[in-house]
Write an enzyme that holds these catalytic residues in place. Structure first.
Site, PDB file in Angstrom:
ATOM      1  N   ASP A 246       0.827  -1.199   0.000  1.00  0.00           N
ATOM      2  CA  ASP A 246       0.000   0.000   0.000  1.00  0.00           C
ATOM      3  C   ASP A 246       0.866   1.256   0.000  1.00  0.00           C
ATOM      4  OD1 ASP A 246      -1.990   1.907   2.092  1.00  0.00           O
ATOM      5  OD2 ASP A 246      -2.782   0.976   0.276  1.00  0.00           O
ATOM      6  N   GLU A 300       1.745  -0.388  -4.820  1.00  0.00           N
ATOM      7  CA  GLU A 300       0.718   0.575  -5.235  1.00  0.00           C
ATOM      8  C   GLU A 300       1.424   1.916  -5.306  1.00  0.00           C
ATOM      9  OE1 GLU A 300      -3.450   2.641  -3.910  1.00  0.00           O
ATOM     10  OE2 GLU A 300      -1.744   2.378  -2.565  1.00  0.00           O
TER      11      GLU A 300
HETATM   12  O1  TEU Z   1      -4.820   3.971  -1.708  1.00  0.00           O
HETATM   13  C1  TEU Z   1      -4.029   5.057  -2.018  1.00  0.00           C
HETATM   14  C2  TEU Z   1      -4.763   5.789  -3.072  1.00  0.00           C
HETATM   15  O2  TEU Z   1      -4.371   5.824  -4.183  1.00  0.00           O
HETATM   16  C3  TEU Z   1      -6.088   6.243  -2.718  1.00  0.00           C
HETATM   17  O3  TEU Z   1      -6.143   6.746  -1.495  1.00  0.00           O
HETATM   18  C4  TEU Z   1      -6.521   7.302  -3.600  1.00  0.00           C
HETATM   19  O4  TEU Z   1      -5.689   8.357  -3.519  1.00  0.00           O
HETATM   20  C5  TEU Z   1      -7.839   7.810  -3.366  1.00  0.00           C
HETATM   21  O5  TEU Z   1      -8.539   7.006  -2.651  1.00  0.00           O
HETATM   22  C6  TEU Z   1      -8.523   8.024  -4.671  1.00  0.00           C
HETATM   23  O6  TEU Z   1      -9.855   8.229  -4.525  1.00  0.00           O
HETATM   24  C7  TEU Z   1      -4.363   3.084  -0.730  1.00  0.00           C
HETATM   25  C8  TEU Z   1      -5.453   2.051  -0.511  1.00  0.00           C
HETATM   26  O7  TEU Z   1      -5.653   1.354  -1.711  1.00  0.00           O
HETATM   27  C9  TEU Z   1      -6.683   2.814  -0.085  1.00  0.00           C
HETATM   28  O8  TEU Z   1      -7.801   1.968   0.001  1.00  0.00           O
HETATM   29  C10 TEU Z   1      -6.405   3.455   1.247  1.00  0.00           C
HETATM   30  O9  TEU Z   1      -7.486   4.263   1.582  1.00  0.00           O
HETATM   31  C11 TEU Z   1      -5.144   4.311   1.184  1.00  0.00           C
HETATM   32  O10 TEU Z   1      -4.075   3.719   0.468  1.00  0.00           O
HETATM   33  C12 TEU Z   1      -4.602   4.510   2.576  1.00  0.00           C
HETATM   34  O11 TEU Z   1      -4.157   3.271   3.079  1.00  0.00           O
END
Ligand code: TEU
Ligand code: CA
Length: 600
Positions: A246, A300
Site C-alpha cells: 500500500d 501501489e
Molecule cells: O490507496 C491510495 C490511493 O491511491 C487512494 O487513497 C486514492 O488516492 C484515493 O482514494 C482516490 O480516490 C491506498 C489504498 O488502496 C486505499 O484503500 C487506502 O485508503 C489508502 O491507500 C490509505 O491506506
C-alpha cells in the site's frame, strides 16, 4: 517440436513440480536460472498468472452479520478456481478499528475479528493451495492505526522508546489558533484537511498523509524497518506467496519536511513519493525478506511516474517485481473531479508503457480496484444495450495487454456502479471528510458533489458481491448488508452468469484460458496498429512466429477497420459477439465488439 515449444516445456515442467510440492510452509526462492528466457523476459509465475482481487468486507458473509469474512471467501474458492485465476490478492484482513476499512491496522499478526480467526485464515490459505492457486496479502506499512500499541506508546510521552516510530513535530506558535499553534508545515492529507494532527498529550503534531487515525510510520527509524521485515516473514513463513504494498513510494519523507510549493500542492502524491531513502529501504526489504522466499511483490505506486517506474521494478535493482501506475485508471479524472477522455489519449498510455518498460521491467494491467469506480461503468458502457458486450471487450483488453492482469471482484460478472442518492448512502471516509471540507463549507454544492461521486466514488466498487437473485444478492442472510447491495442484483449475479455459457463470467473464463495457452499474449511484443483511431483499439502481440491481433471497438457505433497490407488474419480465436465475417482484411465491427485473431 520447435524451439519455443521446447522452451515452454522447460517452463511448464518445473511449475508443475512446484505445484505438487506445496505444503503449508514458506516457499524457498527458485534459482532464476530455472526460469527460461522468453523473448528476452525471464519467465516467472507472477508474469503468467492472472490475479483476482478480493475485498473481504464485500465478498461473502458466512455468519449472517452482514459483513463479508474469511470463511465466506473459502466457501467460494471453487468459483475462483473455475474462473482460472492463479493468484488471489486479499485486501487487508488484519485487526483494525476500520477507520479506512482495514487500511488502518491495529495488529499486523492478528485477523480482524469481523473477518474471523487465524484458523479461518489458515483454512483459506490451505484451500487456495489445494486448488493450485496462490495468495498475496496487503502490506500497509506507510502508516498504522492510531490504536496500534506502537502509536499508543508513542503518543504517551516524548521519551517513549516508541516516540520515534512515528513523525512528531512541534507546531508553529500562533496564539490565534485553538491549539496555540499552527501545523509544522503546509502538508495536506489525501482525505482532506491538514496532514498534521495536534496531540494535546505531548503538545506536538503527528503526521498522517491519510486519515487522522492513520499516523505515518517513521521509516528512517531502523527499528521500524526491522518490525516491518519481521511481520512480513511471519506471514511468508505461513505460506503466503507475496504482497501488494500500500502506497509504498510514500515511506521516505523529505529531510526537514519543508513546505510544499504552490506547484507541488497541485499534485501532492508526486511530492510525497520517491523520497530520499525510498530505493534504499526497498532494497533493504528485498535483501532481508523477498530474496529469501519465492514471492510476488506489487507496489501501489501513488505519485510514481512511468519514467520513474524502471527504477523500482527493473529486476536488476532488486526492489519490487511490478507496480500499479495510476496513469490509465485515472485518465477519467482531474484530482477528484470526473472528466471525459479520448481513446487516442488512452492508447498513448499503453504505447508509452511499451516503450518505457523493457524486458527487465515487468508491468501490471488493471483498470479497477477497491479505490475506483466499476470497470464497465467507467471504461465500458453499463447501459442494458451494451453492458455485456463492453464488459467482455474490457476482459479481452485486460487479458491481452502486456503485463500481469488484475481483475477486481465482481467485474467478471459485469457489476456496475451504484445509484447513490444521498450522502448517507456512502461509507467511505474519503467521501465523508471531503463532504465536511467542501460541501458543508459551501465550496461545492451538495448536488454537484453527489453527481461527481456517482461517477468516481470508491464505494461504487465496494458494494457487496452479487451471488444470486435472493435477498441481498445472496451476499448475506442478514436483513441488511454493511453497505447496500446494488439493486440490479436480480439481473446481474454469479448464479445466472455460471448457468449461461455466453455470460460475462464464462467469457472471462475463456479469455483467461486463452492467455494461459498463448505465450504471445504474455511475453509477446506489443504494437498499436492505429494510435489515432478514435473508436478502434487494435494491437498485435508477437512472439517469434506466433502473432496475435486484438481488435476492439470502444464505441456504441459500428466501425470498419482495414488491416494494413503486411497483416493477414488467419483465424479468429475468440470474439465477444458471434461473427462469421469471411473478409479477414476489411473488418466490420459492431458496437463494443472485440475479436482476437491469429495472424499469419
Ligand atoms: O490507496 C491510495 C490511493 O491511491 C487512494 O487513497 C486514492 O488516492 C484515493 O482514494 C482516490 O480516490 C491506498 C489504498 O488502496 C486505499 O484503500 C487506502 O485508503 C489508502 O491507500 C490509505 O491506506
Ligand atoms: Ca460475516
Amino acid at each position: 517440436m520447435n524451439l519455443y515449444r521446447a522452451a515452454l516445456a522447460l517452463i511448464v515442467a518445473p511449475s508443475l513440480l512446484l505445484a505438487v510440492s506445496y505444503a503449508q510452509t514458506a516457499t524457498p526462492p527458485q534459482p532464476s536460472a530455472h526460469n527460461a528466457i522468453v523473448n528476452g523476459y525471464q519467465s516467472q509465475w507472477w508474469k503468467e498468472a492472472v490475479v483476482y482481487q478480493v475485498y473481504p468486507r464485500s465478498f461473502k458473509d458466512s455468519n449472517g452479520d452482514g459483513i463479508g469474512d474469511l470463511p465466506g471467501i473459502t466457501s467460494k474458492l471453487d468459483y475462483l478456481q473455475k474462473l482460472g485465476v492463479k493468484v488471489i490478492w486479499l485486501s487487508p484482513h488484519f485487526d483494525s478499528p476500520n477507520a479506512d476499512n482495514g487500511y488502518d491496522i491495529r495488529d499486523y499478526r492478528k485477523v480482524m475479528t469481523e473477518f474471523g480467526t487465524m484458523a479461518d485464515f489458515d483454512a483459506l490459505l490451505a484451500g487456495i493451495k489445494q486448488r493450485h492457486m496462490r495468495l498475496i496479502i496487503d502490506l500497509v506499512v506507510n502508516h498504522s492505526s492510531d490504536e496500534h500499541k506502537w502509536f499508543v506508546e508513542s503518543r504517551s510521552s516524548k521519551d517513549s522508546p516508541y516516540r520515534d516510530y512515528y513523525i512528531w513535530r512541534p507546531g508553529k506558535p500562533n496564539t490565534a489558533s485553538p491549539t496555540g499553534f499552527d501545523p509544522p508545515n503546509n502538508y495536506p492529507s489525501f482525505f482532506s484537511g491538514s496532514a498534521w494532527q495536534y496531540d494535546s498529550g505531548t503538545k506536538e503534531y503527528y503526521l498522517h498523509y491519510f486519515a487522522v487515525k492513520q499516523p505515518d510510520l517513521n521509516w528512517d527509524n531502523p527499528k521500524v524497518r526491522a518490525e516491518v521485515f519481521d511481520l512480513m516473514k511471519f506471514w511468508l513463513d505461513k505460506g503466503v506467496d507475496g504482497f501488494r504494498m500500500d502506497v509504498i513510494p510514500l515511506i521516505s519523507k523529505r529531510a526537514g519536511l519543508p513546505d510544499l510549493t504552490p506547484e507541488e500542492l497541485k499534485n501532492v502524491g508526486n511530492a510525497y513519493a520517491n523520497g530520499p531513502h525510498m530505493h534504499e529501504y526497498l532494497q533493504e526489504m528485498n535483501r532481508n525478506v523477498m530474496a529469501k522466499y519465492d514471492v510476488m511483490t506489487v507496489g501501489e505506486a501513488l505519485g510514481i511516474s512511468l519514467q520513474q517506474t524502471p527504477s523500482i521494478v527493473d529486476d536488476r535493482r532488486h526492489e519490487l517485481n511490478m507496480i500499479f501506475n495510476f496513469d490509465a485508471i485515472r485518465i477519467n479524472r482531474e484530482g477528484r473531479q470526473w472528466k471525459s477522455w479520448t481513446l487516442p489519449e488512452f492508447k498513448a498510455i499503453y504505447a508509452e508503457h511499451a516503450s518505457k518498460l523493457d524486458v527487465h521491467s515487468w508491468d501490471t494491467v488493471f483498470l479497477s480496484n477497491h479505490d475506483n469506480p466499476r470497470l464497465v461503468s467507467s471504461f465500458g458502457d453499463d447501459s442494458p444495450a451494451f453492458r455485456v458486450a463492453s464488459a467482455k471487450l474490457l476482459a479481452t483488453m485486460l487479458l491481452s495487454l502486456r503485463g500481469t492482469p488484475f481483475i477486481y471482484q465482481g467485474d467478471e460478472l459485469g457489476m456496475t456502479n451504484y445509484p447513490f442518492k444521498a450522502i448517507g448512502d456512502f461509507d467511505d471516509i474519503e467521501v465523508k471528510n471531503a463532504y465536511k471540507a467542501d460541501v458543508l463549507t459551501g465550496k461545492v454544492s451538495e448536488q454537484a458533489y453527489l453527481a461527481n461521486l456517482r461517477h468516481m466514488s470508491r464505494d461504487n466498487a465496494r458494494t457487496p458481491m452479487q451471488w444470486d437473485g435472493s435477498s441481498n444478492g445472496g451476499f448475506t442472510t442478514a436483513s441488511k448488508a454493511w453497505l447496500a447491495v446494488n439493486p440490479n442484483y436480480k439481473e446481474i449475479n454469479a448464479k445466472e452468469e455460471l448457468a449461461d455459457p455466453d455470460s460475462v463470467y464464462n467469457y472471462y473464463r475463456r479469455m483467461i484460458a486463452l492467455r494461459d495457452h498463448t505465450p504471445a499474449l504474455i511475453y509477446g511484443d506489443y504494437k498499436d496498429l492505429d494510435p489515432q483511431n478514435k473508436a478502434i483499439f487494435a494491437y498485435t502481440r508477437v512472439l517469434g512466429p506466433e502473432k496475435s491481433l486484438v481488435i476492439l471497438n470502444l464505441s456504441s457505433d459500428p466501425v470498419s477497420f482495414s488491416l494494413s497490407r503486411g497483416l493477414k488474419a488467419r483465424a479468429i480465436v475468440i470474439s465477444n459477439l458471434p461473427t462469421a465475417e469471411k473478409d479477414l482484411s476489411n473488418l466490420k465491427l459492431r458496437a463494443w465488439e472485440a475479436r482476437v485473431y491469429k495472424l499469419e
